[in-house]
Design a protein around this motif. Structure first.
Motif, short mmCIF file in Angstrom:
data_model
loop_
_atom_site.label_atom_id
_atom_site.label_comp_id
_atom_site.label_asym_id
_atom_site.label_seq_id
_atom_site.Cartn_x
_atom_site.Cartn_y
_atom_site.Cartn_z
N ALA A 16 0.82 -1.21 0.00
CA ALA A 16 0.00 0.00 0.00
C ALA A 16 0.85 1.26 0.00
N SER A 17 0.48 2.20 -0.86
CA SER A 17 1.25 3.44 -0.97
C SER A 17 1.22 4.26 0.31
N LYS A 18 0.18 4.11 1.11
CA LYS A 18 0.06 4.90 2.33
C LYS A 18 1.18 4.61 3.32
N ASN A 19 1.86 3.49 3.17
CA ASN A 19 2.94 3.12 4.07
C ASN A 19 4.27 3.75 3.72
N TYR A 20 4.33 4.43 2.60
CA TYR A 20 5.58 5.01 2.13
C TYR A 20 5.61 6.50 2.39
N ASP A 21 6.69 6.93 3.01
CA ASP A 21 6.81 8.32 3.44
C ASP A 21 7.56 9.20 2.46
N TRP B 297 8.97 9.93 -1.56
CA TRP B 297 8.67 9.65 -2.96
C TRP B 297 9.60 10.43 -3.87
#
Length: 124
Positions: free
Chosen positions: A107-112, A114
């Protein structure tokens, strides 16, 4: 914190290969799990592949399984996405992302963190 810069995108023909790179700077790259996502025009951002801190645990989306490979070289502070047998539907902006965790989340929400993205266009 870590800063990410993607490179390697371009215009290729269907069936070609391409390797994307994600160069990291700042905090030690090996502290982060990393991933690749992509976003095509008019579509939501989707998961492509992820890899744990040491590189021993990877996850790949079904849509690219067998064609794309994720890897990393912590000594070079760089992650990679090797793409083969490219299809027109692989056309998108590809983003690398990093998470302060050992687990290669989907899930992209877990990545801080970019990168700015790199365009990949596959012509038929």
């Amino acid at each position: 914190q870590v800063a990410l810069v993607e490179s390697g995108g371009g215009l290729v023909q269907a069936g070609d290969s391409l390797r994307l790179s994600c160069a990291a700077s700042g905090r030690t790259f090996s502290s982060y799990a990393m991933a690749w996502f992509r976003q095509a025009p008019g579509k939501e951002r989707e998961f492509v592949a992820s890899i744990g801190r040491s590189g021993g645990w990877t996850r790949v989306a079904d849509s690219v399984k067998g064609r794309f490979t994720i890897s990393r070289d912590n000594a070079k502070n760089t992650g990679y996405l090797q793409m083969g047998s490219l299809k027109p539907e692989d056309t998108a902006v590809y983003y690398c992302a990093a998470a302060d965790t050992s687990s290669p989340f989907i899930a992209s929400k877990n990545y801080d963190y970019w990168g700015q993205g790199t365009q990949v266009t596959v012509s038929s």
